[in-house]
Design a protein around this motif. Structure first.
Motif, PDB file in Angstrom:
ATOM      1  N   ALA A  21     128.504  22.531  12.880  1.00  0.00           N
ATOM      2  CA  ALA A  21     129.054  24.478  13.147  1.00  0.00           C
ATOM      3  C   ALA A  21     128.232  24.597  11.341  1.00  0.00           C
ATOM      4  O   ALA A  21     127.704  25.410  11.967  1.00  0.00           O
ATOM      5  CB  ALA A  21     130.569  24.655  12.237  1.00  0.00           C
ATOM      6  N   ALA A  22     127.932  23.556  11.020  1.00  0.00           N
ATOM      7  CA  ALA A  22     126.935  24.411   9.788  1.00  0.00           C
ATOM      8  C   ALA A  22     125.284  24.064   9.464  1.00  0.00           C
ATOM      9  O   ALA A  22     124.892  24.757   9.418  1.00  0.00           O
ATOM     10  CB  ALA A  22     127.223  23.300   8.085  1.00  0.00           C
ATOM     11  N   LEU A  23     125.208  22.730  10.447  1.00  0.00           N
ATOM     12  CA  LEU A  23     123.961  22.770  11.175  1.00  0.00           C
ATOM     13  C   LEU A  23     123.919  23.857  12.180  1.00  0.00           C
ATOM     14  O   LEU A  23     122.415  23.845  12.008  1.00  0.00           O
ATOM     15  CB  LEU A  23     124.267  21.259  11.585  1.00  0.00           C
ATOM     16  N   ALA A  24     124.655  24.600  12.431  1.00  0.00           N
ATOM     17  CA  ALA A  24     123.896  25.308  13.407  1.00  0.00           C
ATOM     18  C   ALA A  24     123.584  27.043  13.074  1.00  0.00           C
ATOM     19  O   ALA A  24     122.692  27.410  13.252  1.00  0.00           O
ATOM     20  CB  ALA A  24     125.181  25.789  14.704  1.00  0.00           C
ATOM     21  N   LYS A  25     124.716  27.051  12.121  1.00  0.00           N
ATOM     22  CA  LYS A  25     124.488  27.820  11.064  1.00  0.00           C
ATOM     23  C   LYS A  25     123.054  27.672  10.546  1.00  0.00           C
ATOM     24  O   LYS A  25     122.238  28.753  10.366  1.00  0.00           O
ATOM     25  CB  LYS A  25     125.416  27.905   9.873  1.00  0.00           C
ATOM     26  N   LEU A  26     122.788  26.669  10.144  1.00  0.00           N
ATOM     27  CA  LEU A  26     121.502  26.266   8.934  1.00  0.00           C
ATOM     28  C   LEU A  26     120.130  26.476  10.325  1.00  0.00           C
ATOM     29  O   LEU A  26     119.506  26.825   9.644  1.00  0.00           O
ATOM     30  CB  LEU A  26     121.245  24.905   9.012  1.00  0.00           C
ATOM     31  N   ALA A  27     120.552  26.137  11.215  1.00  0.00           N
ATOM     32  CA  ALA A  27     118.916  26.707  12.627  1.00  0.00           C
ATOM     33  C   ALA A  27     119.265  28.281  12.801  1.00  0.00           C
ATOM     34  O   ALA A  27     118.382  27.911  12.636  1.00  0.00           O
ATOM     35  CB  ALA A  27     119.359  25.494  13.486  1.00  0.00           C
ATOM     36  N   ALA A  28     120.580  28.950  12.674  1.00  0.00           N
ATOM     37  CA  ALA A  28     119.776  30.181  12.805  1.00  0.00           C
ATOM     38  C   ALA A  28     119.209  30.725  11.698  1.00  0.00           C
ATOM     39  O   ALA A  28     118.392  31.666  11.549  1.00  0.00           O
ATOM     40  CB  ALA A  28     121.201  30.949  12.799  1.00  0.00           C
ATOM     41  N   GLN A  29     119.558  30.544   9.943  1.00  0.00           N
ATOM     42  CA  GLN A  29     119.364  30.880   9.186  1.00  0.00           C
ATOM     43  C   GLN A  29     118.084  30.914   8.905  1.00  0.00           C
ATOM     44  O   GLN A  29     116.933  30.863   8.835  1.00  0.00           O
ATOM     45  CB  GLN A  29     120.095  30.523   7.728  1.00  0.00           C
ATOM     46  N   LEU A  30     117.326  29.807   8.899  1.00  0.00           N
ATOM     47  CA  LEU A  30     115.668  28.861   8.964  1.00  0.00           C
ATOM     48  C   LEU A  30     115.306  29.606  10.044  1.00  0.00           C
ATOM     49  O   LEU A  30     113.808  30.246   9.764  1.00  0.00           O
ATOM     50  CB  LEU A  30     116.026  27.578   9.479  1.00  0.00           C
TER      51      LEU A  30
ATOM     52  N   GLN B 233     130.556  29.231  18.381  1.00  0.00           N
ATOM     53  CA  GLN B 233     128.873  28.636  18.028  1.00  0.00           C
ATOM     54  C   GLN B 233     127.751  28.912  19.012  1.00  0.00           C
ATOM     55  O   GLN B 233     126.968  29.146  18.241  1.00  0.00           O
ATOM     56  CB  GLN B 233     129.048  26.851  19.153  1.00  0.00           C
ATOM     57  N   GLU B 234     128.050  29.416  19.980  1.00  0.00           N
ATOM     58  CA  GLU B 234     126.671  30.441  20.309  1.00  0.00           C
ATOM     59  C   GLU B 234     126.541  31.719  19.933  1.00  0.00           C
ATOM     60  O   GLU B 234     125.494  31.934  18.970  1.00  0.00           O
ATOM     61  CB  GLU B 234     126.461  30.598  21.680  1.00  0.00           C
ATOM     62  N   ALA B 235     127.113  32.185  19.794  1.00  0.00           N
ATOM     63  CA  ALA B 235     127.614  33.820  18.532  1.00  0.00           C
ATOM     64  C   ALA B 235     126.948  33.247  17.478  1.00  0.00           C
ATOM     65  O   ALA B 235     126.154  34.075  16.484  1.00  0.00           O
ATOM     66  CB  ALA B 235     128.966  34.385  18.699  1.00  0.00           C
ATOM     67  N   LEU B 236     127.143  31.795  16.693  1.00  0.00           N
ATOM     68  CA  LEU B 236     126.778  31.727  15.479  1.00  0.00           C
ATOM     69  C   LEU B 236     125.271  31.285  15.081  1.00  0.00           C
ATOM     70  O   LEU B 236     125.286  31.720  14.330  1.00  0.00           O
ATOM     71  CB  LEU B 236     127.878  31.021  15.103  1.00  0.00           C
TER      72      LEU B 236
ATOM     73  N   LEU C 129     121.414  18.595  17.097  1.00  0.00           N
ATOM     74  CA  LEU C 129     122.092  19.093  16.014  1.00  0.00           C
ATOM     75  C   LEU C 129     122.939  17.477  15.168  1.00  0.00           C
ATOM     76  O   LEU C 129     123.551  17.314  14.485  1.00  0.00           O
ATOM     77  CB  LEU C 129     123.427  19.938  15.299  1.00  0.00           C
ATOM     78  N   ALA C 130     121.269  16.750  15.226  1.00  0.00           N
ATOM     79  CA  ALA C 130     121.887  15.334  14.986  1.00  0.00           C
ATOM     80  C   ALA C 130     122.021  15.091  13.041  1.00  0.00           C
ATOM     81  O   ALA C 130     123.099  13.942  12.788  1.00  0.00           O
ATOM     82  CB  ALA C 130     120.656  14.523  15.234  1.00  0.00           C
ATOM     83  N   SER C 131     120.863  16.385  12.313  1.00  0.00           N
ATOM     84  CA  SER C 131     121.596  15.919  10.343  1.00  0.00           C
ATOM     85  C   SER C 131     120.342  17.224  10.295  1.00  0.00           C
ATOM     86  O   SER C 131     119.861  17.498  11.279  1.00  0.00           O
ATOM     87  CB  SER C 131     120.942  14.451  10.310  1.00  0.00           C
ATOM     88  N   GLU C 132     120.779  17.092   8.605  1.00  0.00           N
ATOM     89  CA  GLU C 132     119.847  18.341   8.373  1.00  0.00           C
ATOM     90  C   GLU C 132     118.567  18.300   8.533  1.00  0.00           C
ATOM     91  O   GLU C 132     117.627  19.068   8.563  1.00  0.00           O
ATOM     92  CB  GLU C 132     120.418  18.790   7.549  1.00  0.00           C
ATOM     93  N   LYS C 133     118.483  16.686   8.306  1.00  0.00           N
ATOM     94  CA  LYS C 133     116.439  16.166   8.373  1.00  0.00           C
ATOM     95  C   LYS C 133     115.516  17.117  10.318  1.00  0.00           C
ATOM     96  O   LYS C 133     115.190  17.687  10.239  1.00  0.00           O
ATOM     97  CB  LYS C 133     116.021  15.163   8.161  1.00  0.00           C
ATOM     98  N   ALA C 134     116.570  16.528  10.852  1.00  0.00           N
ATOM     99  CA  ALA C 134     116.038  16.982  12.356  1.00  0.00           C
ATOM    100  C   ALA C 134     115.842  18.661  12.530  1.00  0.00           C
ATOM    101  O   ALA C 134     115.157  18.477  12.973  1.00  0.00           O
ATOM    102  CB  ALA C 134     117.037  15.994  13.397  1.00  0.00           C
ATOM    103  N   VAL C 135     117.126  19.014  12.475  1.00  0.00           N
ATOM    104  CA  VAL C 135     117.188  20.805  12.193  1.00  0.00           C
ATOM    105  C   VAL C 135     115.886  21.021  11.378  1.00  0.00           C
ATOM    106  O   VAL C 135     115.017  21.479  11.875  1.00  0.00           O
ATOM    107  CB  VAL C 135     118.625  21.240  12.351  1.00  0.00           C
ATOM    108  N   ARG C 136     115.514  20.815  10.127  1.00  0.00           N
ATOM    109  CA  ARG C 136     114.663  21.210   9.070  1.00  0.00           C
ATOM    110  C   ARG C 136     113.287  21.129   9.769  1.00  0.00           C
ATOM    111  O   ARG C 136     111.973  21.541  10.180  1.00  0.00           O
ATOM    112  CB  ARG C 136     114.215  21.071   7.692  1.00  0.00           C
ATOM    113  N   ASP C 137     113.104  20.269  10.567  1.00  0.00           N
ATOM    114  CA  ASP C 137     111.875  19.606  10.862  1.00  0.00           C
ATOM    115  C   ASP C 137     112.049  19.812  12.565  1.00  0.00           C
ATOM    116  O   ASP C 137     110.640  20.355  12.848  1.00  0.00           O
ATOM    117  CB  ASP C 137     111.654  17.835  11.343  1.00  0.00           C
ATOM    118  N   GLY C 138     113.127  20.842  13.524  1.00  0.00           N
ATOM    119  CA  GLY C 138     112.642  20.816  14.286  1.00  0.00           C
ATOM    120  C   GLY C 138     112.375  22.776  13.895  1.00  0.00           C
ATOM    121  O   GLY C 138     111.527  23.323  14.876  1.00  0.00           O
TER     122      GLY C 138
END
Length: 388
Positions: free
Chosen positions: A265-274, A188-191, A294-303
């Protein structure tokens, strides 16, 4: 001609425990009418002179490859010779999208560099990736040792370039610090850092006494992971006599909620991509994952949006050196703005009085009145010259 020295990127080598089978290439012919099967390759040993030599491995791989099929490479290695590893890494990059590398246990040191040469790198969720500095055995005069140290620095720069080809969002200094500290990364960290493209479900890890001994020589090996490998080598206890127990009625287990690992995993990948798209480094990715949980997609995008705002505030304040620490702290943009103001005041070397003039007891200064100035000029022109 042989090099006068060899640079390594692995654990201190131990005697090879598994015979003479350094690598295996499975070139199965497809059944009639079936699609071609991927070329299966296993790299399950050290890289270089005591293990998988690049010249031998690449020669056999070329002979088995038809230039059309997909190639799947499984890696379980603690690393080895830097130059052999770089040769395999560069060959893997030339294979392009036909190549998928899978970490089957651990890809450590130069083996992690080899893995990052793949267009697609996947890791089961119970495997590890490790990066650290290259090293060598040295001998000679003072000038010889200085030259060897320079060569180690250049080799480290080459390894950093390989990692950044896979994860361009990671900074050179960040990678250098991680290598200095011998950093072990979970899947997960490498992702999240962009080094891995996908995390898979766990598979049984490959282990042997020799590899376990080499792991013991490495720094910072995560204890749970080392224990899981050690368990495969534990002696088998003698069987105890079986006594029929009293029948026990087991309660019906409560239904368990579905695993949220794929969503995480999807949210972690989204964080890395953004973060990568915004030009933020791997430290920002880690901060997003930590402070949003990684509570939600909105939380990741806002972060991520908040961290972009913090970085831009640091640029406007001409204090870019504060960006990394403020982002790592997860501080809001408003709090970061106040912190930057305090820093600017401190740099000015004086205390600023931000009270209104009335509160400070100081009367506001009166500026020049344009009407009075014009009237004085006209009066001066009407006066006779001898009256001046």
């Amino acid at each position: 001609m042989n090099r006068p020295y060899r640079i390594y990127n692995m654990a201190t080598p131990s005697a090879h425990p598994d015979g003479d089978s350094w690598f295996r290439i499975k070139n199965a012919a497809p059944a009639e009418g079936a699609t071609a099967q991927p070329l299966e390759v296993e790299l399950y040993d050290g890289i270089g002179n005591w293990g998988i030599r690049a010249a031998d491995f690449l020669r056999e791989l070329r002979e088995a490859d038809d230039g059309q099929r997909e190639i799947h490479v499984g890696i379980n290695s603690l690393g080895g010779d830097v130059f052999d590893g770089l040769a395999i890494h560069n060959f893997f990059r030339r294979l392009g999208n036909r190549l998928t590398v899978r970490v089957d246990g651990v890809a450590a040191s130069i083996a992690s560099v080899i893995a990052c040469g793949a267009a697609r790198l996947v890791m089961p969720d119970n495997t590890m990736l490790m990066i650290h500095n290259p090293w060598l055995w040295a001998g000679g005069e003072a000038e010889d040792l200085r030259n060897m140290a320079d060569m180690l620095d250049k080799s480290k720069a080459n390894l950093i370039a390989c990692y950044r080809n896979k994860a361009p969002g990671m900074g050179e200094q960040e990678l250098s610090d991680m290598m200095d500290e011998t950093t072990w990364l979970s899947a997960q960290e490498a992702l999240a850092l962009g080094l891995v493209d996908e995390v898979l479900g766990g598979v049984a890890m490959q282990a042997s006494a020799g590899r376990l001994a080499s792991l013991g020589r490495l720094q910072n090996v995560p204890a749970p992971w080392l224990a899981s490998v050690s368990a495969k080598n534990a002696p088998i206890e003698p069987a105890k006599p079986v006594v029929d127990p009293e029948p026990v009625v087991e309660p019906t287990p409560a239904p368990q909620p579905a695993s949220d690992a794929p969503a995480v995993a999807a949210l972690a990948k989204l964080a890395a991509q953004l973060c990568n798209a915004a030009g933020l480094d791997g430290q920002a990715v880690e901060s997003v994952m930590t402070h949003t949980a990684l509570a939600s997609e909105k939380a990741v995008r806002d972060g991520v949006a908040n961290m972009v705002a913090v970085r831009d505030l640091c640029k406007v304040a001409k204090l870019p050196e504060m960006s990394a620490s403020l982002i790592a702290s997860g501080m809001s943009a408003d709090a970061a703005r106040a912190r930057l103001f305090d820093k600017l005041v401190a740099n000015a070397g004086e205390e600023l009085d931000n009270r209104l003039p009335e509160e400070a007891g100081v009367a506001p200064k009166k500026g020049p009145n344009p009407v009075d100035v014009y009237a004085n000029r006209r009066a001066a022109k009407r006066q006779p010259a001898n009256s001046r």
